[in-house]
Write an enzyme that holds these catalytic residues in place. Structure first.
Site, PDB file in Angstrom:
ATOM      1  N   ARG A 102      52.489  39.161  43.702  1.00  0.00           N
ATOM      2  CA  ARG A 102      52.261  40.378  42.919  1.00  0.00           C
ATOM      3  C   ARG A 102      52.577  41.584  43.799  1.00  0.00           C
ATOM      4  O   ARG A 102      51.757  42.004  44.606  1.00  0.00           O
ATOM      5  CB  ARG A 102      50.799  40.430  42.459  1.00  0.00           C
ATOM      6  CG  ARG A 102      50.511  41.477  41.377  1.00  0.00           C
ATOM      7  CD  ARG A 102      49.010  41.747  41.263  1.00  0.00           C
ATOM      8  NE  ARG A 102      48.571  42.625  42.338  1.00  0.00           N
ATOM      9  CZ  ARG A 102      47.350  42.645  42.850  1.00  0.00           C
ATOM     10  NH1 ARG A 102      46.427  41.835  42.396  1.00  0.00           N
ATOM     11  NH2 ARG A 102      47.041  43.475  43.843  1.00  0.00           N
ATOM     12  N   HIS A 109      47.175  45.517  40.998  1.00  0.00           N
ATOM     13  CA  HIS A 109      46.727  44.673  39.900  1.00  0.00           C
ATOM     14  C   HIS A 109      46.961  45.366  38.563  1.00  0.00           C
ATOM     15  O   HIS A 109      47.426  44.777  37.604  1.00  0.00           O
ATOM     16  CB  HIS A 109      45.249  44.343  40.073  1.00  0.00           C
ATOM     17  CG  HIS A 109      44.651  43.664  38.884  1.00  0.00           C
ATOM     18  ND1 HIS A 109      44.958  42.361  38.559  1.00  0.00           N
ATOM     19  CD2 HIS A 109      43.806  44.105  37.921  1.00  0.00           C
ATOM     20  CE1 HIS A 109      44.315  42.030  37.444  1.00  0.00           C
ATOM     21  NE2 HIS A 109      43.612  43.068  37.038  1.00  0.00           N
ATOM     22  N   TYR A 119      43.093  46.624  50.392  1.00  0.00           N
ATOM     23  CA  TYR A 119      42.671  45.264  50.781  1.00  0.00           C
ATOM     24  C   TYR A 119      43.774  44.387  51.369  1.00  0.00           C
ATOM     25  O   TYR A 119      43.516  43.265  51.761  1.00  0.00           O
ATOM     26  CB  TYR A 119      41.993  44.557  49.600  1.00  0.00           C
ATOM     27  CG  TYR A 119      42.770  44.585  48.294  1.00  0.00           C
ATOM     28  CD1 TYR A 119      43.829  43.705  48.073  1.00  0.00           C
ATOM     29  CD2 TYR A 119      42.433  45.488  47.281  1.00  0.00           C
ATOM     30  CE1 TYR A 119      44.538  43.734  46.886  1.00  0.00           C
ATOM     31  CE2 TYR A 119      43.144  45.523  46.084  1.00  0.00           C
ATOM     32  CZ  TYR A 119      44.188  44.655  45.899  1.00  0.00           C
ATOM     33  OH  TYR A 119      44.889  44.672  44.721  1.00  0.00           O
TER      34      TYR A 119
HETATM   35  C1  LIG Z   1      36.294  36.253  32.210  1.00  0.00           C
HETATM   36  C2  LIG Z   1      36.837  37.374  33.016  1.00  0.00           C
HETATM   37  N1  LIG Z   1      36.335  37.614  34.230  1.00  0.00           N
HETATM   38  C3  LIG Z   1      36.778  38.656  34.971  1.00  0.00           C
HETATM   39  C4  LIG Z   1      37.767  39.476  34.496  1.00  0.00           C
HETATM   40  C5  LIG Z   1      38.240  40.706  35.306  1.00  0.00           C
HETATM   41  N2  LIG Z   1      39.590  40.479  35.830  1.00  0.00           N
HETATM   42  C6  LIG Z   1      40.678  40.908  35.148  1.00  0.00           C
HETATM   43  S1  LIG Z   1      42.099  40.436  35.903  1.00  0.00           S
HETATM   44  C7  LIG Z   1      41.277  39.671  37.158  1.00  0.00           C
HETATM   45  C8  LIG Z   1      42.045  38.978  38.244  1.00  0.00           C
HETATM   46  C9  LIG Z   1      42.895  37.863  37.701  1.00  0.00           C
HETATM   47  O1  LIG Z   1      43.646  37.292  38.723  1.00  0.00           O
HETATM   48  P1  LIG Z   1      44.741  36.179  38.416  1.00  0.00           P
HETATM   49  O2  LIG Z   1      44.156  35.160  37.502  1.00  0.00           O
HETATM   50  O3  LIG Z   1      45.235  35.691  39.712  1.00  0.00           O
HETATM   51  O4  LIG Z   1      45.873  36.929  37.584  1.00  0.00           O
HETATM   52  P2  LIG Z   1      46.848  38.105  38.081  1.00  0.00           P
HETATM   53  O5  LIG Z   1      46.161  39.391  37.745  1.00  0.00           O
HETATM   54  O6  LIG Z   1      47.073  37.918  39.514  1.00  0.00           O
HETATM   55  O7  LIG Z   1      48.089  37.941  37.259  1.00  0.00           O
HETATM   56  C10 LIG Z   1      39.898  39.813  36.993  1.00  0.00           C
HETATM   57  C11 LIG Z   1      38.883  39.267  37.927  1.00  0.00           C
HETATM   58  C12 LIG Z   1      38.260  39.182  33.207  1.00  0.00           C
HETATM   59  N3  LIG Z   1      39.226  39.920  32.657  1.00  0.00           N
HETATM   60  N4  LIG Z   1      37.787  38.131  32.497  1.00  0.00           N
END
Ligand SMILES: Cc1ncc(C[n+]2csc(CCOP(=O)(O)OP(=O)(O)O)c2C)c(N)n1
Ligand SMILES: Cc1ncc(C[n+]2csc(CCOP(=O)(O)OP(=O)(O)O)c2C)c(N)n1
Ligand SMILES: [Mg+2]
Ligand SMILES: [Mg+2]
Lengths: 337, 413, 337, 413
Positions: D311, D315, D324
C-alpha cells in the site's frame, strides 16, 4: 488543573491508571505504536512498553475474548474497539461471557475490564462510523454502560471504570473529542482548551459510576441527555429561552433514577434525547421509567427526540442528527399547556 | 468481464457420513498407524518440520497391551493405576448421573462414554495454578485433580450445596482452585479466553499456562479462529485441544472438517505445531499433553492437539443417536475403549488383574453411591431443596445496584 | 384442517413454501438428516433432497452470512439458529449486513431471508437455552421481528415471512411447541392436538406481518403480550376474574400501534408482559409508545411484568419466569382506582 | 496436577515491524522467487500436491520486462494495453478524487496506489454474471468492466446523481450489473457472503461463480474463518482473494500473520488449493485469477489466492503513514510499480512506447476531467445538491412501514 481535550483526558486517565496499577494493560487495533486512530492511547506504549500497550490483529472478538481471559487471570484490561460500529463481532463475548462470568461461576471468576469505543455521528462517517449502540449494552444484565460528555467527566469516569470490579462499556462520543459540539454543524466549536469543562486535574481521580449530574438547573422541563446531546440540549435551551433542566446521565447502567425522578417531579415535563434509532433505544427505557415513577406529576407525555429508525446516512447526516431544531420543537410542544 | 458461457452446470457438494441407521459400519479401510511408529520430536522443533504429525495418529498402546515407541514410558505403574481409577470413576459417575436424570433428579446430563482418557490423562500433565478452559465433556480434569464428587453432584442436582448456587445447568462446573474455568453453554467462546489467560500469564512473567478445549464441531466457530490468530501472533503459552469424537450432536465430523484432512491441520496455517493423537490411549494422550505443556512452559508458544476418539453415547440426555447413526458404529470404532485398553496394558505388565479391576469397580461404585447419598441429602432439582431465589439477584455485579435491589424485593426474597 | 403441534405447523410451513417455490431452501445445525433438535425440519431433506435442506458446520455467522449471499443471489433461505441464545456470533451479519443491504445498495441487492430461532424459557435450559433477545432485533432498522403464540399463527406467519422481500427474524417460543403453556409449571399442558388453535389448514396460507390480534376482548385493562405470555395472560385473567383485553402482538416490528392504541383508549389501563430482562426490553418501547400515544386516556402508569435484570437461572427458573402470579399482582395494582 | 514449579518466567512476544520512521528500510534479505520459476499445475490438482505454492510468489514479468514461464502468454497485446489503460485510469481517478477530498468536495477517500494490477487484472478473468464481493480497494474491477466514471464520482461526491442516494460513504460503491457487490464498511463481512452466493449458484445448477476479497489485516476477522469452513465443506465455486499490502492502517502484516509464514497458507488447514502471487505483476495476477476461476467454474471448488503487494499511499485521507513507517519504505519495496512494470513489458515487446504512454496519460486525464465536470454539475457533498432527505427513509424495507412514514413526516420531507 490543565486544559485538555477529551482525547487527552482519556489518554491521561489510562496513563494514570497504568502508573498506579501495573495490572492495567491497554490493547486494540492501532493503539500501540501509532497511539490509536483518534490518538486516545498516544504515548502509552512508549511509556509503559509494548508488554502493556500493544496492537492487535483486526478481530474484535479476539480483543474482547482475550481481555476476558486476562481479566479472569487477574489483569485489568482497558481495551479499545476502533469504532462502536465494529463491536458486533465481539458482541457474543461481551453478552454471553463478560457479563455473566461472575454470575455463572458464583464469583469464582470475575471480569474487571473496560471496553472503550468511539460512538455517535456528526463526522460524515456514514452507517459504519456513526452508530450509538448503547441500548444493546443496557439491555444486558452484568454490564455497566458509561457515556461522558466532557473531558473532566471522561477522565474521572474512565479511571472509575478501570477500578470497577465488573465489565464496563465506555462509550466516547467522538464528535465531542475536540469540543462541546452542540449540533450547529456550520458553526465553529469552542475547543475544550478554552472551555471550563476542559479544565481537568492532571493526576489520579475518579468520579463515581451510577450518578447523573444536573448539567443545568431549570424548572420548566427536564431534558434527559448524555454525551453529545447534553450540549445540543444546552444550545436548544439558549435558543428557545425555555428554562429547562438538563440532566447529564453519565452512567446509563446502573441508572441514577433518583436524580431523574426528582427533576421530573419538579418540572412535570420530560423530553429524552439521543442519537440512536428510536425504537427500543435507551430513550424507550427512560420514557417507560419516567411514566412509571412520575406518572402523577406528568403534565404531558414524555417525548423522545432521537435518530430515525433507519441506518445512519452519509450525505443527509444533518437531517438525521437530532439537533437543536428538532429538540426545540419537542420542547415547545411539551411546554404547551 | 467476458461473456463466455459455455460451461457445465455447478453442483453443491454436501458431505454425508458413510453410514446411517440400518447400514453396517465398516472401518476396515481407515488407516490406523501402528502404535509406536510416530517419532517424538524435541519440544523446540519448528512447526514446519512436523507437519506430518497432523496427518497421522500418535499411539503408544498396541493391540497386545504393550506400550511401544518414543512416546511411552513416561508414567510409572502407580500413576497408571491412578489414571485407570480416574477413568473408571468418571464412567461410573456418568452412569449414576445419567440415571439420576432419568429419575427426574435433574434436568439434563452429558456423559463422556469412550472419551474418558482425554481429560483424565491431560489433567495429570498440568501443574497446580495452570488453567483449563473446558467444554462440557472434560469432567475428567476435575476427577483427576480430586475435586470432590459431592460438589460435582451438587452442581448437577442444582441443590442447596451447589457451588454455583443453582444458576448453571448440570455439568457446567466451575472450580477455580482446580484449574477448571467456568463452562459456558456457548460453544467455543472459552477458546480465545484461554489464549488471553495465557497471554496474561506471559505479560505478568508468571510460569502458569492455559489449556483450551473445543469439540470437532465447534472448531467451525469464530472463537476458534480468533484463538489461533492470537496464539500465533503473541506465541501464547497455551495448549489448544480439539476433541474429535466424530460427532456434533447428529452431524458427523465431515461437515466441520470439509476437505481439510484433519482438524490438527488447521494449525498449520498459523505456524502452530499440530499433533494428532489416539484419544483412547491414556499413555499417548498423556505423552502428547506433556509435550505440548512443556513447549508452552518453555515459552515456545502454542501447540494444537487433536484427540481422535468416538462419542459412544448420546450427545446428552436429550439426544438419541439411533436416529442418525448405526447402533453398532460405536462397537466397530477401531480405537477401542480407553478403560479396557489401559486395564489390559496394566494386566499385561503384571501390575493389575481382573480381580483387582472388579474390586476397584466395586470400591468406586461404593464411593460414588456414598457421595450421591450425601449430595441428595442436600436436595435434587425436583425437590424443594434448591438454592434460594435471592441467588438470582446476587453476583450479577460485585455490588447489587438499586434496580436489582428493587427487583429482588418485588420477587419477595 | 388438521390438528398440529406448533412444531408440525412450522414444519408444514416450510414444506408448503418449499413445494411452492424452489428458491426456498432450509439449512442450519442438525436440520438435515436428523430434522432439527426440536424436529421442526423433520422430513424436509428426505422430500426435497440435501441440495435444498442440509446440515451446516457449527457457525452461526457462517449460516447467516452464507444465507445473505444466497438471498442476494436470488434464493430465499429459511435458516435455523438452534437456540436464540446462539445467535450472537451471527449478530454482526444480521445487524450490519442483512438489515442494511437494501438500503446501502439503494435496492440493487436485497435480502429476503427468514431466521428462525427457538426462544424463551420454561424448560430448565439455564442461561444459554432460555433467552428472549427480541429487543436486540427490534432496535435494528431493516429487520422485521415476528413471534407467534400458536400453531395456526406460526404457520401463516412463517409462510408470510418466507414470502417477505426483507429479512425476518422469526422467534419460536419453545415452551409453546407442544401446547399453550400458561406458566403453571406444575400442571399438565393441554396438547395443541386438543386445542382450537392447533387446528391448522394443511395447505399454503399466509397471515399478514405487522398485524396484532385481539386474543381476548375485554374492557378493564389492556395486556400487551406475545408468545408464551399470551397464554400466561389468559390464565391470569381467568384466575383474577379481571375483564382484561389481551393483545397478541404477533409482529413486534413493524408494530401494529393502531390496535394497541385503540385498546388502551378503551380500557385506560395497560400492562406489558414479556420474559426478556426488563431494562431496554421490548416492553420499554411499548410503555414509551403507549404513554406517548394514549397519555390522556391512561388512568394509571403502564406497568411492565418481565424477567428480572439478571441472567436466566437454572434451578430458580420459576422465580424468574413472569408467571400468572406476578402478572396478577400487576393487574390488580393497575386496576386500583 | 503436579505442583512442580521450577520453571523459567514467561514473556509475551509482540511482533514488531523491522523499520519505523527514521529507520532505513532494507529489503535485501527478502527472497523474491525468479519470474517464471513456479510451475503451473493443472486446475484439477490435489491441494496437498501444491502446498509449496502458498510459500512462494508466482511471477511472470522479469526485471527486463519479459514475460517468462508457464503462467505467462495468456493475454494478447491489445488486452495488455487495455489492462495498462485500466490501471492508469484507476491511478489518475484516485489522484483526482484524493484532491477533490482535500478541496472539501467530499468527506473521505481511499486510493489504490501500488495495488492497481490486482483488481484490474482479476476483473478480466471473470465472466458476465459472476459476482465480486469487494473491499474498498478494488475499484479496478469497476474500471476494467467499463462502469461509468461519472457514476463512481457521483457516489464519491454523494451528489444528486449518486446511484446510492447519498447513503454510503465515498468509495463504498455497489454495481450489481457489473458483478460488484455492495461494499460494507465492516471488514470481512462480505467474505462469507461470497461463499453463500457461490453456494446458491451451485444449488441452482447455474454456471456463475463468486469472488471474495479481504485485506491482510482483516483475515483475522471471524468471517474469514466461516468462509473457509463453508467453502471447504460445500466445495463452493468461489475464489477467495487476500490482498496482502503489508499494512492494516498503522499495523504491519506481522500482527495478523503471526507465525504463519504466509496468508495463503491459511488455506491449507481447509484443504483449499492456495497460491501466492506477485500482486504488482498484471500478467501473474491475471494468470492466477484465471486458474482459480477455471477451477471454480469446473466445479472443483474454492481456491485461496494471496496477492503480495504494497500500500504505497496512506490508508485513507484520514491517515498519514509517515507517523508509523519510513517514508522511503514504499520506494524500497522490491516488487516495483505495477503500472511501470506492465508499461515496460509492452515497450520491451515493441507494443508500446514512451510517447504512446504519455499520450495515453493525457487522454485519460482528459476523460477523467470531463467526467468530473459532469459529476460536479450534479453536486458535491459540500454544496447543496445532495440527495433529498426523503432518501433517509426509503429502502429500509421494500415497503415503508407506518412508523417510518410518521418519522418522515416529522422530518418534513
Ligand atoms: C470490523 C471492523 N473493524 C475495524 C475496522 C476499521 N478499519 C478499517 S480499514 C482497517 C484496516 C484494514 O486493513 P487490511 O485488511 O489490511 O486492508 P487494507 O486497508 O490494507 O486494504 C481497519 C482496522 C472496520 N472497518 N471494520
Ligand atoms: C454457539 C453455539 N451454537 C450451538 C450450540 C448447540 N450445541 C450444543 S453442543 C453442540 C454440538 C457440539 O459438537 P462438538 O463441538 O463436536 O462437541 P461434542 O458434543 O461432540 O463434545 C451444539 C451444536 C451451542 N451450545 N452453542
Ligand atoms: Mg464432537
Ligand atoms: Mg492491508
Amino acid at each position: 488543573m490543565v486544559q485538555m481535550t477529551m482525547i487527552e483526558a482519556i489518554a491521561s486517565a489510562m496513563d494514570n491508571a497504568m502508573a498506579a496499577d501495573e495490572k492495567v494493560i491497554v490493547f486494540g487495533e492501532d493503539v500501540g505504536f501509532f497511539g490509536g486512530v483518534f490518538r486516545c492511547t498516544a504515548g502509552l506504549q512508549k511509556k509503559y512498553g509494548s508488554n502493556r500497550c500493544f496492537d492487535t490483529p483486526i478481530s474484535e472478538l479476539g480483543i474482547v475474548g482475550a481481555a476476558i481471559g486476562m481479566a479472569a487471570y487477574g489483569l485489568k484490561p482497558c481495551i479499545e474497539i476502533q469504532f462502536a460500529d465494529y463491536m458486533y463481532p465481539a458482541y457474543d463475548q461481551l453478552v454471553s461471557e463478560s457479563a455473566r462470568l461472575r454470575y455463572r461461576s458464583a464469583g469464582q471468576f470475575t471480569c474487571p475490564m473496560v471496553v472503550r469505543m468511539p460512538t455517535g455521528g456528526g463526522i460524515f462517517g456514514g452507517q459504519t462510523h456513526s452508530q450509538s449502540p448503547e441500548a444493546l449494552f443496557t439491555h444486558v444484565a452484568g454490564l455497566k454502560t458509561v457515556v461522558p460528555s466532557n473531558p473532566r467527566d471522561a477522565k474521572g469516569l474512565l479511571i472509575a471504570a478501570i477500578e470497577d470490579p465488573d465489565p464496563v462499556i465506555f462509550l466516547e462520543p467522538k464528535r465531542l473529542y475536540n469540543g462541546p459540539f452542540d449540533g450547529h454543524h456550520t458553526r465553529a466549536v469552542t475547543p475544550w482548551k478554552k472551555h471550563a469543562l476542559g479544565e481537568v486535574d492532571d493526576g489520579y481521580f475518579t468520579l463515581p459510576l451510577g450518578r447523573a449530574k444536573i448539567h443545568k438547573e431549570g424548572s420548566a422541563v427536564t431534558i434527559l441527555a448524555y454525551g453529545t446531546m447534553v450540549h445540543v440540549a444546552e444550545a436548544t435551551l439558549v435558543e428557545t429561552g425555555i428554562e429547562g433542566e438538563i440532566i447529564d446521565l453519565r452512567t446509563l447502567s446502573p441508572l441514577d433514577l433518583d436524580t431523574i425522578a426528582q427533576s421530573v417531579e419538579k418540572t412535570g415535563r420530560c423530553v429524552v434525547v439521543h442519537e440512536a434509532t428510536l425504537t427500543c433505544g435507551f430513550g424507550a427505557e427512560l420514557a417507560a421509567l419516567v411514566q412509571e415513577h412520575c406518572f402523577y406529576h406528568l403534565e404531558k407525555p414524555v417525548m423522545r427526540v432521537t435518530g430515525w429508525d433507519t441506518p445512519y446516512p452519509h450525505a443527509q447526516e444533518w437531517d438525521y442528527f437530532p439537533g437543536p431544531k428538532r429538540l426545540g420543537r419537542a420542547l415547545i410542544e411539551t411546554m404547551e399547556v | 468481464m467476458s461473456d463466455n458461457c459455455e460451461n457445465k452446470h455447478l453442483e453443491l457438494h454436501i458431505p454425508e457420513p458413510e453410514w446411517r441407521p440400518g447400514d453396517t459400519p465398516d472401518f476396515s479401510n481407515v488407516v490406523i498407524p501402528k502404535a509406536g511408529s510416530v517419532l517424538r520430536p524435541p519440544v523446540d522443533v519448528d512447526a514446519q518440520d512436523i507437519r506430518d504429525l497432523a496427518y497421522t495418529i500418535i499411539r503408544v498402546l498396541d493391540k497386545n497391551g504393550n506400550a511401544v515407541g518414543d512416546w511411552g514410558g513416561l508414567l510409572g505403574d502407580e500413576e497408571l493405576i491412578a489414571g485407570l481409577r480416574h477413568m473408571m470413576t468418571l464412567r461410573s459417575y456418568d452412569a449414576r448421573m445419567q440415571l439420576a436424570q432419568r429419575q427426574g433428579k435433574t434436568s439434563f446430563y452429558m456423559q463422556h462414554l469412550g472419551e474418558e482418557a482425554i481429560s483424565c490423562a491431560f489433567g495429570k500433565a498440568l501443574n497446580k495454578g495452570d488453567m483449563n478452559f473446558p467444554t462440557y465433556r472434560q469432567a475428567g480434569l476435575l476427577i483427576a485433580d480430586d475435586y470432590p464428587l459431592v460438589d460435582m453432584m451438587c452442581q448437577t442436582f442444582s441443590n442447596t450445596g451447589d457451588p454455583l448456587k443453582g444458576r448453571q445447568m448440570p455439568v457446567f462446573y466451575s472450580a477455580r482452585d482446580h484449574g477448571f474455568f467456568s463452562i459456558s453453554g456457548n460453544l467455543a467462546t472459552q477458546y480465545i479466553q484461554a489464549v488471553g489467560w495465557a497471554m496474561a500469564s506471559a505479560i505478568s512473567h508468571d510460569t502458569k499456562i492455559a489449556a483450551a478445549w473445543v469439540g470437532d464441531g465447534a472448531t467451525a466457530e469464530n472463537d476458534f479462529h480468533a484463538a489461533l490468530v492470537f496464539a500465533s501472533t503473541y506465541r501464547a503459552p497455551v495448549v489448544l485441544n480439539v476433541v474429535n469424537n466424530q460427532w456434533a450432536i447428529s452431524t458427523f465430523q465431515g461437515v466441520a472438517l470439509g476437505e481439510s484432512g484433519t482438524f490438527a491441520a488447521r494449525g498449520h496455517g498459523f505456524g502452530i505445531p499440530s499433533l494428532r493423537v489416539d484419544g483412547n490411549d491414556y499413555l499417548a494422550v498423556y505423552a502428547v499433553a506433556k509435550w505440548a505443556v512443556e513447549r508452552a512452559r518453555a515459552n515456545l508458544g502454542p501447540t494444537l492437539v487433536e484427540y481422535v476418539t468416538y462419542r459412544a453415547g448420546g450427545h446428552s440426555t436429550s439426544d438419541d443417536p439411533a436416529a442418525y447413526r448405526p447402533k453398532s458404529e460405536s462397537e466397530q470404532w477401531p480405537l477401542g475403549d480407553p478403560v479396557l485398553r489401559l486395564k489390559n496394558h496394566l494386566i499385561t505388565k503384571g501390575a493389575w488383574s481382573e480381580e483387582r479391576h472388579e474390586q476397584a469397580e466395586a470400591e468406586i461404585l461404593e464411593i460414588i453411591m456414598t457421595a450421591q447419598k450425601q449430595a441428595e441429602s442436600l436436595g435434587t432439582l425436583n425437590g424443594d431443596k434448591i438454592p434460594s431465589a435471592h441467588n438470582i439477584f446476587e453476583d450479577v455485579y460485585a455490588r447489587m445496584p438499586a434496580h436489582l435491589r428493587r427487583q429482588r424485593q418485588q420477587c419477595g426474597v
